[in-house]
Design an enzyme around this catalytic site. Sequence first.
Site, PDB file in Angstrom:
ATOM      1  N   GLY A 107      24.012  35.631  43.207  1.00  0.00           N
ATOM      2  CA  GLY A 107      24.194  34.184  43.171  1.00  0.00           C
ATOM      3  C   GLY A 107      23.863  33.528  41.850  1.00  0.00           C
ATOM      4  N   GLU A 108      23.267  34.268  40.905  1.00  0.00           N
ATOM      5  CA  GLU A 108      22.996  33.691  39.591  1.00  0.00           C
ATOM      6  C   GLU A 108      24.309  33.391  38.868  1.00  0.00           C
ATOM      7  OE1 GLU A 108      20.435  36.255  37.400  1.00  0.00           O
ATOM      8  OE2 GLU A 108      18.755  36.065  38.814  1.00  0.00           O
TER       9      GLU A 108
ATOM     10  N   ARG B  41      20.780   9.214  46.450  1.00  0.00           N
ATOM     11  CA  ARG B  41      20.196   8.476  47.581  1.00  0.00           C
ATOM     12  C   ARG B  41      18.689   8.684  47.687  1.00  0.00           C
ATOM     13  NH1 ARG B  41      24.729  10.366  51.857  1.00  0.00           N
ATOM     14  NH2 ARG B  41      24.766  12.095  50.366  1.00  0.00           N
TER      15      ARG B  41
ATOM     16  N   THR C 123      28.242   5.599  59.050  1.00  0.00           N
ATOM     17  CA  THR C 123      27.923   4.218  58.701  1.00  0.00           C
ATOM     18  C   THR C 123      29.173   3.360  58.641  1.00  0.00           C
ATOM     19  OG1 THR C 123      26.013   4.931  57.395  1.00  0.00           O
ATOM     20  CG2 THR C 123      26.873   2.740  56.946  1.00  0.00           C
TER      21      THR C 123
ATOM     22  N   ASP D 296      31.954   0.178  49.687  1.00  0.00           N
ATOM     23  CA  ASP D 296      30.729   0.970  49.595  1.00  0.00           C
ATOM     24  C   ASP D 296      30.824   1.888  48.388  1.00  0.00           C
ATOM     25  OD1 ASP D 296      28.201   1.767  50.314  1.00  0.00           O
ATOM     26  OD2 ASP D 296      28.752   2.384  52.347  1.00  0.00           O
TER      27      ASP D 296
ATOM     28  N   ASP E 179      29.815   9.591  53.254  1.00  0.00           N
ATOM     29  CA  ASP E 179      29.377  10.975  53.441  1.00  0.00           C
ATOM     30  C   ASP E 179      29.917  11.505  54.764  1.00  0.00           C
ATOM     31  OD1 ASP E 179      28.126  13.415  53.484  1.00  0.00           O
ATOM     32  OD2 ASP E 179      26.120  12.655  53.104  1.00  0.00           O
TER      33      ASP E 179
ATOM     34  N   GLY F 135      30.639   9.562  57.283  1.00  0.00           N
ATOM     35  CA  GLY F 135      31.511   8.527  57.828  1.00  0.00           C
ATOM     36  C   GLY F 135      30.899   7.727  58.959  1.00  0.00           C
TER      37      GLY F 135
ATOM     38  N   LYS G  45      22.808  -3.610  59.635  1.00  0.00           N
ATOM     39  CA  LYS G  45      22.605  -2.330  60.321  1.00  0.00           C
ATOM     40  C   LYS G  45      21.145  -1.933  60.253  1.00  0.00           C
ATOM     41  CE  LYS G  45      23.172   0.767  56.384  1.00  0.00           C
ATOM     42  NZ  LYS G  45      23.923   1.858  55.759  1.00  0.00           N
TER      43      LYS G  45
ATOM     44  N   HIS H 192      24.283   5.079  43.068  1.00  0.00           N
ATOM     45  CA  HIS H 192      23.902   4.517  44.365  1.00  0.00           C
ATOM     46  C   HIS H 192      22.990   3.305  44.189  1.00  0.00           C
ATOM     47  CE1 HIS H 192      23.386   4.493  48.661  1.00  0.00           C
ATOM     48  NE2 HIS H 192      22.083   4.629  48.564  1.00  0.00           N
TER      49      HIS H 192
END
Length: 324
Positions: free
Chosen positions: A46-47, A104, A237, A229, A233, A235, A201, A138
């Site tokens: 994975g490197e 976020r 919200t 927005d 992500d 969906g 919300k 964000h």
Amino acid sequence: MTGIKTTGEKKMMFFSGRAHPELAEEVAHKLGVGVVPTKAFDFANGEIYVRYQESARGADCFLIQSHTAPINKWIMEQLIMIDALKRASARSITVIVPFYGYARQDKKHRGREPISARLIADLMKTAGADRILTVDLHTDQIQGFFDGPVDHLFALPILADYVGAKVDRSKLTVVSPDAGRVRVADRWCDRLDAPLAIVHKRRDKDVANQVTVHEVVGDVKGRVCVLVDDMIDTGGTICAAADALFAHGAEDVIVTATHGVLSGPAADRLKNSKVSEFVFTDTLPTPGELELDKITVLSIAPTIANAVREVFEDGSVTSLFDEQ
């Protein structure tokens, strides 16, 4: 040599990671350069290995990598590429991050939590980045996390002009999906000469990606509502906000967001939503299962290319957005 554009004594070179090569090629085309050939692959464990095929000595280097899934892999690849440019004696390194990962996590909501957005900025600086160029963070305070210049670009002109050309503006209402996006929604209102509404919300802090919509503030009955927005992500919200607008009598709902993260259940939620159109930019690649008629993807490449040109020529990035 590929990827070089010379102005006087200055030399631009444009590099890309493997996360979103289509966007990199489009930005390079707008700049009139090629993407520098780069050998990059994963080892069995994975490197990540990276080697540039051309010398970067003395060049002003621009490296683009969007933080899409698998996000940790592409962030690590970007850091390795920055380090390689530093050790190759690049004159300057501007890191282009169309979508800034971990944005976020920009503050501690509760004790014993990290501020991961700050960590990403610190890692880039330590790796050797001199400047960050990014799109629709964000939260604005992330600009202060990096110890160096941050050029914050906006997709609002692209998105708002697209919507304004499609919808009868006399019926249009701009809607913020929460209180945190009101300032951005206000700029939409100014550009489209439209009224503002807000969806209030509440989010359960102990359950990720779960939102309860409560009420709509503002008149949306019989209106074409444009929900604005920075990202979508899963969906949850935005689809809940759209349902609230329809419940309050909205005639139609269009959703716009700069970043289509579109994780997990997003595909099903967007397909089954009553929203007539979802509009994103291509800061992130769109998953194949979301290539739907109701999804429109606009190019962010001209905005990024114009900003890169201003940085390279010691111009003004701010001037690109003065009309806002």
